[in-house]
Design an enzyme around this catalytic site. Structure first.
Site, mmCIF file in Angstrom:
data_model
loop_
_atom_site.group_PDB
_atom_site.id
_atom_site.type_symbol
_atom_site.label_atom_id
_atom_site.label_comp_id
_atom_site.label_asym_id
_atom_site.label_seq_id
_atom_site.Cartn_x
_atom_site.Cartn_y
_atom_site.Cartn_z
ATOM 1 N N GLU A 263 122.017 89.686 73.489
ATOM 2 C CA GLU A 263 122.897 90.564 74.269
ATOM 3 C C GLU A 263 122.787 90.222 75.739
ATOM 4 O OE1 GLU A 263 122.504 94.769 73.831
ATOM 5 O OE2 GLU A 263 122.236 94.679 71.663
ATOM 6 N N GLU A 317 134.342 100.704 74.077
ATOM 7 C CA GLU A 317 134.087 101.641 72.981
ATOM 8 C C GLU A 317 134.055 103.075 73.498
ATOM 9 O OE1 GLU A 317 130.861 99.847 70.313
ATOM 10 O OE2 GLU A 317 130.909 98.492 72.055
ATOM 11 N N LYS A 320 130.984 105.948 72.843
ATOM 12 C CA LYS A 320 129.588 105.731 73.204
ATOM 13 C C LYS A 320 129.107 106.835 74.121
ATOM 14 C CE LYS A 320 128.344 100.961 72.824
ATOM 15 N NZ LYS A 320 127.946 99.764 73.581
ATOM 16 N N GLU A 326 128.549 102.321 79.621
ATOM 17 C CA GLU A 326 128.357 102.073 78.199
ATOM 18 C C GLU A 326 129.677 101.934 77.442
ATOM 19 O OE1 GLU A 326 125.685 101.435 76.308
ATOM 20 O OE2 GLU A 326 124.501 101.353 78.128
#
Length: 467
Positions: A263, A317, A320, A326
């Site tokens: 990541e 997203e 989240k 985030e």
């Protein structure tokens, strides 16, 4: 990252690495209520030239959609199953492998299993279960005659007790004997690799007064941040972070175990206190990282080991939790439109008109353009991303109390043009730096400056190398 994604993430690898370069990948998270269905995502992957995908679960819909797609897959056993998978009799792992791996293989080309995710920061204290679970999963693979599938686990940089300078990198003492040595020994014996999650964004956002944004975004290509322990120099924070991990592994005598960056990324939007979170910076970090990985070699400590990197993330997203960032690490919107346009494959990188995202106004000659007299010299330049107020204060100090020779940047003087704050500050900072005999710490100015190893060029102004 510290937030656990469990059964909702994938990692996708883009085109195969070029000769001499590494490979680029991207995390594909599903913590949202507006994302395309897995079958549609597989078509998107194909359209983007993606040849690998890594899931953080074993979702049957996804595994089925990937069958016979030509896309190889890495699946995951989530943290909440670690205690069961670590059971001494191995029965849970045996059933899990049968149900989630053997059932789909080889139609779905599963190549590895990630056991857990950032287990050391799991609030449920699952660390003690990690290595036993990995061993049980591997033993189950052996029983099914599919032990060519690798087993690994992603760890966060927070597992390090010290990370600066890179050569001083060591793991936290409470992790060494209980888990890091057994983990690395397992990876060595099974010819696997360590997964590492590395985020220069977090380091920069928390220390923006000390870390240059250009250094974090791969825009200080000619910076010369020297590690006093090794004499090795660094032009970006990402490689410094990786080398801290490599040093920690070497300290335990496991420097032969490969590493994959599972990541890394930069958010395109964040809260007010999330310094550096912006679309421009996200494009710069990811775009320049792609170019660095696909066209470069390894890090200073491991120069011959190509970089294999998974960007975070494929989509924004919306479900989240946590800070605004985030929800905004995505390269794509749920509509499959790009959040910003950067090359993701070697073919795209080599396409006419394709360039890395820079934005820095500092013009630096390439190595080929540098005069021979420049070899071994260093200069100090201002960061184009520093706040104007901070840059002006540093310029005033350099020209005043600092004793820099600022006569050439006065109106009508030889280095007055270009008449910009960055150009003038760069000249003043370099004058101060050279007058201080290029001593360590004299090219910082509160994070507003950095060292370069090629002559800076602002108009026709020539920067001195000594006084």
């Amino acid at each position: 990252m510290a937030i656990l994604f469990f059964a909702f993430l994938f990692l996708l690898s883009f085109s195969t690495p070029s000769e001499g370069g590494g490979s680029i990948a991207v995390n594909y998270g599903r913590i949202a209520d507006n994302l395309p269905q897995p079958a549609q995502v597989v078509e998107l992957l194909k359209a983007q030239g993606i040849k690998k995908v890594k899931l953080f679960d074993t979702d049957s819909t996804v595994l089925t959609a990937l069958a016979n797609s030509g896309i190889t897959v890495v699946v995951a056993l989530p943290n909440e199953l670690l205690s069961s998978a670590a059971a001494a009799d191995g029965s849970f792992s045996e059933k899990w492998v049968q149900t989630n791996i053997a059932q789909y293989y080889p139609a779905t080309q599963i190549e590895a299993i990630a056991v857990g995710n950032e287990v050391f920061v799991d609030p449920n204290n699952t660390t003690d279960f990690l290595v036993p679970a990995m061993k049980n999963v591997y033993n189950s693979l052996v029983k099914h005659n599919i032990s060519s599938i690798k087993v690994s686990s992603p760890v966060a940089l927070s597992s390090l007790n010290t990370s600066y300078p890179p050569s001083a990198g060591v793991f936290k003492p409470e992790l060494v004997e209980p888990v890091m040595k057994p983990l690395l020994e397992f990876l060595r014996k099974t010819s696997s690799y360590l997964m590492v999650n590395a985020y220069p964004f977090f380091a920069y956002s928390a220390n923006s007064g000390d870390i240059s944004l250009d250094y974090a975004l791969f825009r200080a290509a000619n910076a010369n941040v020297v590690d006093p322990g090794t004499g090795l120099s660094y032009s970006n924070l990402f490689e410094a972070q990786l080398d801290a991990v490599f040093a920690a592994m070497k300290n335990l005598q496991y420097d032969d175990v490969p590493v994959v960056v599972s990541e890394t990324g930069w958010p395109s939007k964040g809260d007010e206190n999330e310094i550096g979170a912006s679309e421009e910076n996200a494009a710069a970090y990811n775009g320049n990282l792609v170019k660095r990985v696909l066209t470069g070699a390894g890090t200073p400590i491991r120069p011959n080991e190509s970089l294999n990197v998974y960007l975070f993330a494929l989509f924004n997203e919306n479900q989240k939790t946590g800070p605004t960032s985030e929800k905004n690490y995505g390269l794509f919107y749920p509509s499959k439109e790009k959040v910003y346009n950067i090359p993701l494959t070697m073919a795209a990188l080599n396409a006419p008109g394709s360039t890395s995202v820079n934005g820095s106004k500092v013009q630096v000659t390439s190595a080929a353009e540098a005069p021979s007299a420049a070899v071994g010299q260093t200069w100090c330049v201002a960061s184009s991303e520093a706040e104007e107020k901070k840059l002006q204060a540093a310029l005033d100090y350099a020209c005043g109390e600092g004793g820099a020779d600022c006569r050439p940047i006065q109106e009508s003087a030889t280095c007055y043009n270009p008449n910009t704050l960055v150009a003038h500050a760069s000249y003043a900072f370099n004058s101060y730096y050279q007058k201080k005999a290029r001593a360590a710490g004299t090219c910082n100015f509160g994070g507003a400056a950095y060292v370069v190893t090629q002559p800076p060029r602002f108009g026709s102004c020539e920067f001195p190398t000594g006084y």
